[in-house]
Motif scaffolding. Sequence first.
Motif, mmCIF file in Angstrom:
data_model
loop_
_atom_site.group_PDB
_atom_site.id
_atom_site.type_symbol
_atom_site.label_atom_id
_atom_site.label_comp_id
_atom_site.label_asym_id
_atom_site.label_seq_id
_atom_site.Cartn_x
_atom_site.Cartn_y
_atom_site.Cartn_z
ATOM 1 N N ILE A 1 20.227 39.675 5.970
ATOM 2 C CA ILE A 1 21.522 40.372 5.969
ATOM 3 C C ILE A 1 22.297 40.043 4.698
ATOM 4 C CG2 ILE A 1 23.763 40.517 7.131
ATOM 5 C CD1 ILE A 1 22.216 40.084 9.789
ATOM 6 N N ILE A 2 22.310 38.783 4.313
ATOM 7 C CA ILE A 2 23.014 38.381 3.084
ATOM 8 C C ILE A 2 22.381 39.045 1.863
ATOM 9 C CG2 ILE A 2 23.563 36.418 1.576
ATOM 10 C CD1 ILE A 2 25.216 36.498 4.130
ATOM 11 N N LEU A 3 21.059 39.037 1.791
ATOM 12 C CA LEU A 3 20.353 39.663 0.665
ATOM 13 C C LEU A 3 20.634 41.164 0.606
ATOM 14 C CD1 LEU A 3 18.405 39.286 -1.689
ATOM 15 C CD2 LEU A 3 16.539 39.727 -0.100
ATOM 16 N N ALA A 4 20.628 41.824 1.761
ATOM 17 C CA ALA A 4 20.919 43.256 1.791
ATOM 18 C C ALA A 4 22.348 43.529 1.327
ATOM 19 C CB ALA A 4 20.698 43.807 3.196
ATOM 20 N N GLY A 5 23.264 42.670 1.717
ATOM 21 C CA GLY A 5 24.648 42.828 1.266
ATOM 22 C C GLY A 5 24.777 42.668 -0.236
ATOM 23 N N LEU A 6 24.095 41.673 -0.791
ATOM 24 C CA LEU A 6 24.136 41.474 -2.242
ATOM 25 C C LEU A 6 23.515 42.652 -2.985
ATOM 26 C CD1 LEU A 6 23.224 37.680 -2.478
ATOM 27 C CD2 LEU A 6 25.450 38.748 -2.883
ATOM 28 N N LEU A 7 22.415 43.162 -2.465
ATOM 29 C CA LEU A 7 21.806 44.330 -3.100
ATOM 30 C C LEU A 7 22.719 45.545 -3.017
ATOM 31 C CD1 LEU A 7 18.091 43.983 -1.984
ATOM 32 C CD2 LEU A 7 19.023 43.684 -4.278
ATOM 33 N N GLY A 8 23.428 45.691 -1.917
ATOM 34 C CA GLY A 8 24.389 46.794 -1.787
ATOM 35 C C GLY A 8 25.493 46.691 -2.816
ATOM 36 N N ILE A 9 25.977 45.474 -3.052
ATOM 37 C CA ILE A 9 27.015 45.272 -4.069
ATOM 38 C C ILE A 9 26.461 45.588 -5.457
ATOM 39 C CG2 ILE A 9 28.414 43.503 -5.213
ATOM 40 C CD1 ILE A 9 28.726 42.194 -2.429
ATOM 41 N N LEU A 10 25.200 45.189 -5.726
ATOM 42 C CA LEU A 10 24.594 45.492 -7.019
ATOM 43 C C LEU A 10 24.470 46.994 -7.246
ATOM 44 C CD1 LEU A 10 21.740 42.841 -7.346
ATOM 45 C CD2 LEU A 10 23.805 43.026 -8.737
ATOM 46 N N VAL A 11 24.169 47.744 -6.192
ATOM 47 C CA VAL A 11 24.027 49.192 -6.324
ATOM 48 C C VAL A 11 25.363 49.816 -6.709
ATOM 49 C CG1 VAL A 11 23.563 51.315 -5.033
ATOM 50 C CG2 VAL A 11 22.051 49.357 -4.778
ATOM 51 N N ILE A 12 26.428 49.267 -6.170
ATOM 52 C CA ILE A 12 27.751 49.805 -6.500
ATOM 53 C C ILE A 12 28.074 49.580 -7.971
ATOM 54 C CG2 ILE A 12 30.227 49.485 -6.073
ATOM 55 C CD1 ILE A 12 29.514 48.916 -3.152
ATOM 56 N N PHE A 13 27.561 48.480 -8.554
ATOM 57 C CA PHE A 13 27.889 48.147 -9.938
ATOM 58 C C PHE A 13 27.221 49.037 -10.971
ATOM 59 C CE2 PHE A 13 28.973 43.645 -8.524
ATOM 60 C CZ PHE A 13 30.318 43.943 -8.444
ATOM 61 N N GLY A 14 26.230 49.814 -10.589
ATOM 62 C CA GLY A 14 25.680 50.734 -11.567
ATOM 63 C C GLY A 14 24.169 50.724 -11.650
ATOM 64 N N PRO A 15 23.651 51.178 -12.792
ATOM 65 C CA PRO A 15 22.209 51.414 -12.935
ATOM 66 C C PRO A 15 21.360 50.146 -12.841
ATOM 67 C CG PRO A 15 23.326 51.763 -15.022
ATOM 68 C CD PRO A 15 24.378 51.545 -13.997
ATOM 69 N N ILE A 16 21.888 48.990 -13.213
ATOM 70 C CA ILE A 16 21.097 47.757 -13.131
ATOM 71 C C ILE A 16 20.812 47.426 -11.667
ATOM 72 C CG2 ILE A 16 21.093 45.279 -13.590
ATOM 73 C CD1 ILE A 16 22.726 45.863 -16.089
ATOM 74 N N GLY A 17 21.801 47.560 -10.837
ATOM 75 C CA GLY A 17 21.617 47.296 -9.408
ATOM 76 C C GLY A 17 20.647 48.274 -8.768
ATOM 77 N N ILE A 18 20.757 49.534 -9.164
ATOM 78 C CA ILE A 18 19.842 50.547 -8.619
ATOM 79 C C ILE A 18 18.415 50.243 -9.073
ATOM 80 C CG2 ILE A 18 19.227 52.992 -8.701
ATOM 81 C CD1 ILE A 18 22.244 53.582 -8.906
ATOM 82 N N TYR A 19 18.253 49.810 -10.322
ATOM 83 C CA TYR A 19 16.926 49.452 -10.833
ATOM 84 C C TYR A 19 16.328 48.297 -10.036
ATOM 85 C CZ TYR A 19 13.322 47.624 -13.895
ATOM 86 O OH TYR A 19 12.142 47.155 -14.394
ATOM 87 N N ILE A 20 17.126 47.257 -9.803
ATOM 88 C CA ILE A 20 16.646 46.100 -9.046
ATOM 89 C C ILE A 20 16.284 46.508 -7.622
ATOM 90 C CG2 ILE A 20 17.322 43.865 -8.068
ATOM 91 C CD1 ILE A 20 19.037 43.447 -10.591
ATOM 92 N N LEU A 21 17.110 47.313 -6.990
ATOM 93 C CA LEU A 21 16.850 47.768 -5.628
ATOM 94 C C LEU A 21 15.555 48.586 -5.555
ATOM 95 C CD1 LEU A 21 17.886 47.925 -2.709
ATOM 96 C CD2 LEU A 21 19.053 50.034 -3.342
ATOM 97 N N CYS A 22 15.382 49.501 -6.485
ATOM 98 C CA CYS A 22 14.157 50.317 -6.505
ATOM 99 C C CYS A 22 12.925 49.459 -6.770
ATOM 100 C CB CYS A 22 14.267 51.425 -7.552
ATOM 101 S SG CYS A 22 15.453 52.697 -7.112
ATOM 102 N N ALA A 23 13.041 48.469 -7.643
ATOM 103 C CA ALA A 23 11.915 47.581 -7.934
ATOM 104 C C ALA A 23 11.527 46.794 -6.687
ATOM 105 C CB ALA A 23 12.273 46.636 -9.073
ATOM 106 N N ILE A 24 12.507 46.326 -5.935
ATOM 107 C CA ILE A 24 12.218 45.574 -4.710
ATOM 108 C C ILE A 24 11.560 46.477 -3.679
ATOM 109 C CG2 ILE A 24 13.298 44.413 -2.741
ATOM 110 C CD1 ILE A 24 15.321 43.246 -4.733
#
Length: 81
Positions: free
Chosen positions: A7-30
């Motif tokens: 749950i904590i990891l999913a929350g952090l990834l959600g915050i990264l997605v909001i921050f822009g393309p770097i977060g989306i890249y990390i999420l897609c890679a995972i």
Amino acid sequence: MKLFLSIILAGLLGILVIFGPIGIYILCAIILGVIFRSFVLINDIHKQVVPVGGRDRVQEAYEKFLKEKEEKEVNEERSKE
């Protein structure tokens, strides 16, 4: 404990997605990494469950059926003569 960490990891990834393309890249890679690893594990399980060159009972039964059918047809032709 694993659920809480997930749950904590999913929350952090959600915050990264909001921050822009770097977060989306990390999420897609995972996500792609998880999908790839799942396919590798499924392939390994398949190799263990279905041995290479193993006896195929369905194929054997089909060949037996064809052989019996052919013998039956030959016997019918002989009985007609």
